[in-house]
Design a protein around this motif. Structure first.
Motif, PDB file in Angstrom:
ATOM      1  N   VAL A 165     -11.878 -14.430 -34.035  1.00  0.00           N
ATOM      2  CA  VAL A 165     -12.978 -15.118 -34.710  1.00  0.00           C
ATOM      3  C   VAL A 165     -14.284 -14.364 -34.484  1.00  0.00           C
ATOM      4  N   LYS A 239      -9.765 -16.554 -30.309  1.00  0.00           N
ATOM      5  CA  LYS A 239     -10.139 -17.962 -30.279  1.00  0.00           C
ATOM      6  C   LYS A 239      -9.916 -18.588 -28.910  1.00  0.00           C
ATOM      7  N   PRO A 253     -13.941 -18.248 -38.603  1.00  0.00           N
ATOM      8  CA  PRO A 253     -12.766 -17.460 -39.003  1.00  0.00           C
ATOM      9  C   PRO A 253     -13.196 -16.173 -39.687  1.00  0.00           C
ATOM     10  N   PHE A 257      -8.311 -12.285 -42.419  1.00  0.00           N
ATOM     11  CA  PHE A 257      -7.806 -12.913 -41.210  1.00  0.00           C
ATOM     12  C   PHE A 257      -7.224 -11.870 -40.260  1.00  0.00           C
TER      13      PHE A 257
END
Length: 291
Positions: A165, A239, A253, A257
């Motif tokens: 993140v 995270k 986020p 990804f």
């Protein structure tokens, strides 16, 4: 065979201090010197030499150290196997782990493990990827809890995909969709995890073709969070690391990804002690309730 002298030899190799090893293992400083002197006589060569930084291994001692570590690991495995046959009551377990895993997962897992095996002594070693791989391969740890990236020399047991993140100061404007596009990274000063501690973030930036404006580098996860909270820059972290400090920063986020695969790294199945095997079973049983 007196295994204790070999254990003392390894401990002094780690501490580089006769007095500290004596305190850890229940010997006086003269007692440590005597045991090692007798060992040197038996082996036919000296083991340590004194320097301003403490005692260091001689070249001959460097050669036998990995073999002695292996001897101690096999002896511990033997003792635990015998104990397991009789109902595992005592033993020693050394776990090498990322700090984030030690903080967020291990307390609950250890608590559950000790309900069934209260006599097993557990030692934790915290470090980065390179540290953990070395500790496991050199028999300083029974197994490691780490990311799979750059740990391919270890046999792998996957556990969890941990998203990466973006972390930004609490008062920075949040993107409308709540997602941080990676191309925006170059708009801010960047704080990065030190090489050797983390490989996933470095690899992600490389794959994305991003060269951030790096202002700071740190081995400490919480130090990075603190620097972001104090407006020194932004960063990317897994995270799991920021679970306990969400109130200090914003965690967004990433787009695209990215994640890291966390798991258990072992030297080999055959070298795993009964206590280590039982602990790994406990991890697999308890972890689903923690994530």
């Amino acid at each position: 065979m007196n295994i204790n002298k070999y254990a003392l030899f390894v401990d002094v190799a780690d501490t580089k201090n006769f007095t500290r090893s004596g305190e850890r293992m229940g010997y006086t400083q003269p007692g440590v010197s005597h045991i090692l002197k007798v060992m040197e006589t038996e082996l036919g060569f000296s083991l340590f030499q004194r320097t301003k930084q403490g005692v260091v291994l001689t070249p001959n001692a460097e050669i036998i150290l990995p073999l002695v570590r292996n001897l101690l690991a096999v002896n511990e495995q033997l003792e635990q196997t015998i104990s397991s046959i009789n109902g595992l009551k005592t033993g020693h377990l050394t776990i090498a782990s990322f700090a984030s895993i030690a903080r967020n997962w291990l307390p609950a897992i250890i608590y559950t493990f000790q309900q069934e095996y209260p006599g097993i002594e557990i030692e934790l070693l915290e470090g980065g990827t390179d540290d953990i791989v070395d500790w496991v391969k050199n028999n300083q740890a029974d197994f490691g809890l780490l990311s799979h990236k750059n740990a391919h020399s270890l046999k792998w047991i996957p556990l969890y995909e941990d998203p990466l993140v973006a972390i930004i100061p609490k008062d920075y404007e949040t993107p409308e969709n709540g997602v941080f596009p990676i191309e925006k990274l170059s708009d801010y000063p960047f704080i990065i995890s030190a090489a050797g501690v983390d490989y996933d973030i470095h690899q992600y930036l490389k794959e994305m073709g991003i060269t951030p404006d790096i202002r700071f580098s740190s081995k400490g996860d919480l130090a990075i969070v603190s620097m972001v909270a104090n407006h020194l820059g932004i960063s990317i972290l897994p995270k799991l690391i920021i679970e306990s400090c969400k109130n200090d920063i914003q965690a967004l986020p990433l787009e695209p990804f990215a994640s890291r695969e966390l798991g258990i790294g072992i030297h080999s199945s055959s070298s795993l002690s009964p206590a280590a095997g039982y602990f790994i079973e406990t991890i697999q049983k308890v972890l689903p309730d923690l994530i």
